[in-house]
Design a protein around this motif. Sequence first.
Motif, PDB file in Angstrom:
ATOM      1  N   LYS A 201      52.223  22.973   1.426  1.00  0.00           N
ATOM      2  CA  LYS A 201      52.167  22.808   2.883  1.00  0.00           C
ATOM      3  C   LYS A 201      50.823  23.280   3.431  1.00  0.00           C
ATOM      4  O   LYS A 201      50.293  22.690   4.386  1.00  0.00           O
ATOM      5  CB  LYS A 201      53.317  23.581   3.546  1.00  0.00           C
ATOM      6  CG  LYS A 201      54.690  22.987   3.257  1.00  0.00           C
ATOM      7  CD  LYS A 201      55.770  23.635   4.108  1.00  0.00           C
ATOM      8  CE  LYS A 201      56.057  25.042   3.659  1.00  0.00           C
ATOM      9  NZ  LYS A 201      57.188  25.646   4.422  1.00  0.00           N
ATOM     10  N   LEU A 202      50.255  24.321   2.832  1.00  0.00           N
ATOM     11  CA  LEU A 202      48.938  24.776   3.257  1.00  0.00           C
ATOM     12  C   LEU A 202      47.867  23.723   2.982  1.00  0.00           C
ATOM     13  O   LEU A 202      46.974  23.494   3.797  1.00  0.00           O
ATOM     14  CB  LEU A 202      48.584  26.086   2.544  1.00  0.00           C
ATOM     15  CG  LEU A 202      49.319  27.340   3.040  1.00  0.00           C
ATOM     16  CD1 LEU A 202      49.101  28.495   2.085  1.00  0.00           C
ATOM     17  CD2 LEU A 202      48.850  27.714   4.437  1.00  0.00           C
ATOM     18  N   TRP A 203      47.973  23.057   1.838  1.00  0.00           N
ATOM     19  CA  TRP A 203      47.025  21.990   1.527  1.00  0.00           C
ATOM     20  C   TRP A 203      47.160  20.842   2.522  1.00  0.00           C
ATOM     21  O   TRP A 203      46.162  20.242   2.940  1.00  0.00           O
ATOM     22  CB  TRP A 203      47.233  21.486   0.104  1.00  0.00           C
ATOM     23  CG  TRP A 203      46.564  22.319  -0.935  1.00  0.00           C
ATOM     24  CD1 TRP A 203      47.157  23.046  -1.936  1.00  0.00           C
ATOM     25  CD2 TRP A 203      45.155  22.528  -1.077  1.00  0.00           C
ATOM     26  NE1 TRP A 203      46.216  23.693  -2.680  1.00  0.00           N
ATOM     27  CE2 TRP A 203      44.976  23.389  -2.182  1.00  0.00           C
ATOM     28  CE3 TRP A 203      44.043  22.085  -0.385  1.00  0.00           C
ATOM     29  CZ2 TRP A 203      43.716  23.807  -2.598  1.00  0.00           C
ATOM     30  CZ3 TRP A 203      42.774  22.493  -0.804  1.00  0.00           C
ATOM     31  CH2 TRP A 203      42.627  23.345  -1.902  1.00  0.00           C
ATOM     32  N   ALA A 204      48.393  20.517   2.895  1.00  0.00           N
ATOM     33  CA  ALA A 204      48.597  19.455   3.882  1.00  0.00           C
ATOM     34  C   ALA A 204      47.912  19.803   5.199  1.00  0.00           C
ATOM     35  O   ALA A 204      47.307  18.948   5.852  1.00  0.00           O
ATOM     36  CB  ALA A 204      50.088  19.213   4.103  1.00  0.00           C
TER      37      ALA A 204
ATOM     38  N   ARG B  28      43.843  12.199   6.922  1.00  0.00           N
ATOM     39  CA  ARG B  28      44.990  11.905   7.781  1.00  0.00           C
ATOM     40  C   ARG B  28      46.256  12.653   7.373  1.00  0.00           C
ATOM     41  O   ARG B  28      47.203  12.728   8.145  1.00  0.00           O
ATOM     42  CB  ARG B  28      45.247  10.398   7.783  1.00  0.00           C
ATOM     43  CG  ARG B  28      44.050   9.591   8.252  1.00  0.00           C
ATOM     44  CD  ARG B  28      44.312   8.115   8.246  1.00  0.00           C
ATOM     45  NE  ARG B  28      45.251   7.724   9.291  1.00  0.00           N
ATOM     46  CZ  ARG B  28      45.676   6.474   9.464  1.00  0.00           C
ATOM     47  NH1 ARG B  28      45.259   5.504   8.674  1.00  0.00           N
ATOM     48  NH2 ARG B  28      46.528   6.199  10.432  1.00  0.00           N
ATOM     49  N   GLY B  29      46.295  13.199   6.170  1.00  0.00           N
ATOM     50  CA  GLY B  29      47.464  13.935   5.727  1.00  0.00           C
ATOM     51  C   GLY B  29      47.548  13.934   4.213  1.00  0.00           C
ATOM     52  O   GLY B  29      46.696  13.367   3.515  1.00  0.00           O
ATOM     53  N   LEU B  30      48.582  14.580   3.683  1.00  0.00           N
ATOM     54  CA  LEU B  30      48.810  14.681   2.236  1.00  0.00           C
ATOM     55  C   LEU B  30      50.112  13.967   1.892  1.00  0.00           C
ATOM     56  O   LEU B  30      51.153  14.246   2.485  1.00  0.00           O
ATOM     57  CB  LEU B  30      48.892  16.150   1.819  1.00  0.00           C
ATOM     58  CG  LEU B  30      49.243  16.431   0.351  1.00  0.00           C
ATOM     59  CD1 LEU B  30      48.155  15.887  -0.574  1.00  0.00           C
ATOM     60  CD2 LEU B  30      49.431  17.938   0.132  1.00  0.00           C
TER      61      LEU B  30
ATOM     62  N   GLY C  54      51.809  17.003   8.582  1.00  0.00           N
ATOM     63  CA  GLY C  54      50.820  16.343   7.740  1.00  0.00           C
ATOM     64  C   GLY C  54      51.247  16.137   6.305  1.00  0.00           C
ATOM     65  O   GLY C  54      50.424  15.758   5.466  1.00  0.00           O
ATOM     66  N   LEU C  55      52.525  16.366   5.984  1.00  0.00           N
ATOM     67  CA  LEU C  55      53.002  16.254   4.604  1.00  0.00           C
ATOM     68  C   LEU C  55      54.069  15.167   4.489  1.00  0.00           C
ATOM     69  O   LEU C  55      55.045  15.162   5.244  1.00  0.00           O
ATOM     70  CB  LEU C  55      53.583  17.590   4.127  1.00  0.00           C
ATOM     71  CG  LEU C  55      54.186  17.619   2.720  1.00  0.00           C
ATOM     72  CD1 LEU C  55      53.104  17.324   1.666  1.00  0.00           C
ATOM     73  CD2 LEU C  55      54.850  18.962   2.441  1.00  0.00           C
ATOM     74  N   ALA C  56      53.878  14.249   3.547  1.00  0.00           N
ATOM     75  CA  ALA C  56      54.887  13.233   3.228  1.00  0.00           C
ATOM     76  C   ALA C  56      55.309  13.418   1.783  1.00  0.00           C
ATOM     77  O   ALA C  56      54.460  13.523   0.890  1.00  0.00           O
ATOM     78  CB  ALA C  56      54.319  11.827   3.438  1.00  0.00           C
TER      79      ALA C  56
END
Length: 463
Positions: free
Chosen positions: A239-242, A251-253, A293-295
């Motif tokens: 989640k931190l990387w996202a 645009r996101g991770l 930002g996480l999928a």
Amino acid sequence: MPEFDRQSPRVPRRILTSLLASVSAGVVPRAGAPYIAIGRTDEIAALLGDLESVNEGGGSMRFLIGRYGSGKSFLMQLIRGYALERDFITADADLSPERRLYGTGGSGVATYRELMKNLASKASPDGGALPRLIARWIGDLQAALLAEGISSEDEGFRTALSAKITAVLREMEFLVGGFDFASVVTAYYRAYLDGDDTRMSACLRWMRGEFATKTEARSALGIPVSTIIDDDNWYDYLKLWASLVRQMGYRGLVVFIDECVNLYKISHRVSRENNYEKILSMFNDTLQGRAPGLALILGGTPQFLEDSRRGLFSYEALRSRLCDSRFALEGFKNLIGPVIRLRRLSNDELFALIRRITVLYAQNYNWDPRITEEEMVQFLNLCLDRAGADAMITPREMLRDYMTVLNILMQNESARFADIVGTVTLTANADSAEADKTDLRPGVTEAPGAPSAASVTLDDLEF
């Protein structure tokens, strides 16, 4: 080559060779998936819609459910390519007995390490993008300072750069694990500016979760970190990387986790339920806005989802979230829910897939295929003629067989299509007749609306 194929776009030889080799071996191609993408339009649109939600700062989680060979992994690779083209960062991993979502002895963090190894961007589509991401970010910040009129020769340039990076990382310090994460990223950029390769390598090892103890990490990093990435906390760092990649301008991770059936295969009940608890945590975070930002896209078989004894449905909290509504009737599609069940490709789509493979095969080997459309239909009918194939046939098994036919035709000048498939047809018909005598049971009928193999002709197909 048939006349209708002469205007087909050319595919780069490197991609085409790898693509056909993967299809022939029954594995998912890492590159070139769009060239053989047939059908799945609705599923692709649904997943691309998720990416737009992530771009707006939301989160998403989907389960792709289908039989072995039905196209789960292929669809994941297809979406992965689309995500990279749209300037998302992607990471993918296959679960195995050694890689789980939760485990002891490093089986949990092993999944995180695989994801970091396969971290990809548009500029690094094959993985290993982690150092490039940070280098590009620092480069962008330096360019921004130059645009503001601050020369790189000025004494205050480095101070201004540090201030920009600190401002970004300060927002992450309030997240779980964020303080140590920000400290290591700061140490990396300082080592990057100083040209200290040893310190940069140590920071990358920490970011990839490769330190076994905190003492080892502190010694290598030279900063007093209080945590390392391990089996218990690796998802927090995802989640931190996202969050960070969005700060970097992406645009996101998008994270792809395939072969989730390996969780279903865990024999120890407590260990299996701990993994399902991790899935529940992921599901709640992404849908409740706690993972911006996480999928997450997970792939598994129907048994992994539906088995009431060992599958996700054995865990009541997940069953109540993922089971079909009583209003989800057969024949109506619903691709907005968390579960996407991959349907069997239609006869038209299977035939279009055969034609597409024929064209690509001809391009790769510069060969004029000695096979007509009528013979392609005959091959499709042969595949559909097997007991249960009308509902259960998968692209993987059909394409492997078809590639074998093409290989024989190309390597044996005297061989004809009828020579290759004739014996198989006779054998299949004999087996079918024997099955009719022994396997028929009262009350068992053909599924309503199931396509009949004998009824498929060239005139029936729309392409």
